[in-house]
Design a protein around this motif. Structure first.
Motif, PDB file in Angstrom:
ATOM      1  N   ALA A  58      50.903  51.794   2.054  1.00  9.12           N
ATOM      2  CA  ALA A  58      52.352  52.203   2.537  1.00  9.12           C
ATOM      3  C   ALA A  58      52.842  53.124   1.463  1.00  9.12           C
ATOM      4  O   ALA A  58      54.136  53.604   1.527  1.00  9.12           O
ATOM      5  CB  ALA A  58      53.341  51.085   2.763  1.00  9.12           C
ATOM      6  N   THR A  63      56.907  48.281   2.557  1.00  6.81           N
ATOM      7  CA  THR A  63      57.189  48.131   4.026  1.00  6.81           C
ATOM      8  C   THR A  63      55.780  48.341   5.019  1.00  6.81           C
ATOM      9  O   THR A  63      55.072  49.270   4.441  1.00  6.81           O
ATOM     10  CB  THR A  63      58.319  48.917   4.416  1.00  6.81           C
ATOM     11  OG1 THR A  63      58.159  50.368   4.598  1.00  6.81           O
ATOM     12  CG2 THR A  63      59.670  48.577   3.659  1.00  6.81           C
ATOM     13  N   GLN A  64      55.776  48.012   6.260  1.00  2.00           N
ATOM     14  CA  GLN A  64      54.853  48.259   7.083  1.00  2.00           C
ATOM     15  C   GLN A  64      55.082  49.911   7.359  1.00  2.00           C
ATOM     16  O   GLN A  64      55.974  50.553   7.417  1.00  2.00           O
ATOM     17  CB  GLN A  64      55.218  47.439   8.355  1.00  2.00           C
ATOM     18  CG  GLN A  64      54.940  46.242   8.431  1.00  2.00           C
ATOM     19  CD  GLN A  64      53.382  45.853   8.081  1.00  2.00           C
ATOM     20  OE1 GLN A  64      53.292  45.422   6.974  1.00  2.00           O
ATOM     21  NE2 GLN A  64      52.668  45.815   8.995  1.00  2.00           N
ATOM     22  N   CYS A  65      53.713  50.400   7.587  1.00  2.18           N
ATOM     23  CA  CYS A  65      53.499  51.577   7.838  1.00  2.18           C
ATOM     24  C   CYS A  65      52.412  51.953   9.050  1.00  2.18           C
ATOM     25  O   CYS A  65      51.833  51.315   9.493  1.00  2.18           O
ATOM     26  CB  CYS A  65      53.252  52.728   6.528  1.00  2.18           C
ATOM     27  SG  CYS A  65      51.259  52.397   5.989  1.00  2.18           S
ATOM     28  N   THR A  66      52.793  53.082   9.738  1.00  2.55           N
ATOM     29  CA  THR A  66      52.014  53.108  10.930  1.00  2.55           C
ATOM     30  C   THR A  66      50.891  54.473  10.564  1.00  2.55           C
ATOM     31  O   THR A  66      49.982  54.458  11.435  1.00  2.55           O
ATOM     32  CB  THR A  66      52.840  53.976  12.233  1.00  2.55           C
ATOM     33  OG1 THR A  66      53.561  55.066  11.655  1.00  2.55           O
ATOM     34  CG2 THR A  66      53.780  52.803  12.720  1.00  2.55           C
ATOM     35  N   GLN A  67      51.084  54.876   9.535  1.00  5.11           N
ATOM     36  CA  GLN A  67      50.183  56.088   9.043  1.00  5.11           C
ATOM     37  C   GLN A  67      49.928  55.770   7.358  1.00  5.11           C
ATOM     38  O   GLN A  67      50.695  55.451   6.905  1.00  5.11           O
ATOM     39  CB  GLN A  67      50.559  57.309   9.149  1.00  5.11           C
ATOM     40  CG  GLN A  67      49.529  58.218   8.921  1.00  5.11           C
ATOM     41  CD  GLN A  67      48.347  58.713  10.203  1.00  5.11           C
ATOM     42  OE1 GLN A  67      48.604  58.399  11.026  1.00  5.11           O
ATOM     43  NE2 GLN A  67      47.296  59.060   9.658  1.00  5.11           N
ATOM     44  N   ASP A 132      42.112  56.426  12.581  1.00  2.69           N
ATOM     45  CA  ASP A 132      43.314  57.669  12.662  1.00  2.69           C
ATOM     46  C   ASP A 132      44.426  57.369  11.764  1.00  2.69           C
ATOM     47  O   ASP A 132      45.383  57.785  11.853  1.00  2.69           O
ATOM     48  CB  ASP A 132      43.737  57.873  14.417  1.00  2.69           C
ATOM     49  CG  ASP A 132      44.221  56.317  14.737  1.00  2.69           C
ATOM     50  OD1 ASP A 132      43.773  55.230  14.068  1.00  2.69           O
ATOM     51  OD2 ASP A 132      44.941  56.282  15.983  1.00  2.69           O
ATOM     52  N   LEU A 133      44.093  56.294  11.084  1.00  2.15           N
ATOM     53  CA  LEU A 133      45.235  55.897  10.032  1.00  2.15           C
ATOM     54  C   LEU A 133      45.086  56.615   8.661  1.00  2.15           C
ATOM     55  O   LEU A 133      46.269  56.405   7.867  1.00  2.15           O
ATOM     56  CB  LEU A 133      45.158  54.174   9.806  1.00  2.15           C
ATOM     57  CG  LEU A 133      45.427  53.422  10.984  1.00  2.15           C
ATOM     58  CD1 LEU A 133      45.204  52.100  10.708  1.00  2.15           C
ATOM     59  CD2 LEU A 133      46.881  53.649  11.423  1.00  2.15           C
TER      60      LEU A 133
END
Length: 153
Positions: A58, A63-67, A132-133
């Motif tokens: 991240a 915190t959480q991340c989507t990428q 894709d991350l």
């Protein structure tokens, strides 16, 4: 630029910096310009170390991340990024969850990283995240790692 003005005999051999920022928050033109200064110092024999970051994939956040978010200047191919590890059990070492690492979205992977990245990505015992991350062709970081958690000094 101030350090670059030093005569060769006054330059430090190593500069260690515990700074990092999310790569996408650093203006690309600025990052490119700073890379020029890193290259100048490297050509004069100075090793520049940067921490890889404290937020795992991240970036500099926890915190959480989507990428996945690379950090700068750690992801620059002109510095040595230092990541963190921790013990897993009594005799194996794994990446510390707090340590950032991954692949740059700004800088392409240098040829000297190709063999190591290919070997890592094709290792059947490694479970990789979804492709894709993260940037599949970016410069990889960290370059080196050392114990960062739960060790005696």
């Amino acid at each position: 630029q101030k350090v670059a003005a030093f005569p060769d005999d006054k330059l430090p051999g190593v500069i260690s910096v515990s700074y990092g920022d999310n790569e996408d928050t650093v203006v690309y033109a600025y990052a490119t310009r700073v890379n020029v200064e890193f290259q100048k110092l490297g050509a004069r024999g100075v090793t520049i170390l940067f921490s890889s970051g404290d937020g795992g994939v991240a970036g500099s956040q926890t915190t959480q991340c989507t990428q996945f978010i690379p950090t700068f200047p750690a992801a620059s191919p002109y510095v040595t990024a230092v990541g963190g590890t921790q013990l897993a059990g009594t005799d194996s070492e794994v990446a510390a969850e707090l340590s950032s690492g991954g692949f740059s979205n700004y800088w392409p992977r240098p040829a000297y990283q190709d063999a190591a990245v290919k070997a890592y990505k094709s290792n059947p015992s490694v479970t990789l995240p979804a492709s894709d991350l993260f940037n599949q062709t970016g410069a990889g970081f960290p370059d080196v790692a050392a114990f960062a958690e739960n060790f005696q000094v």
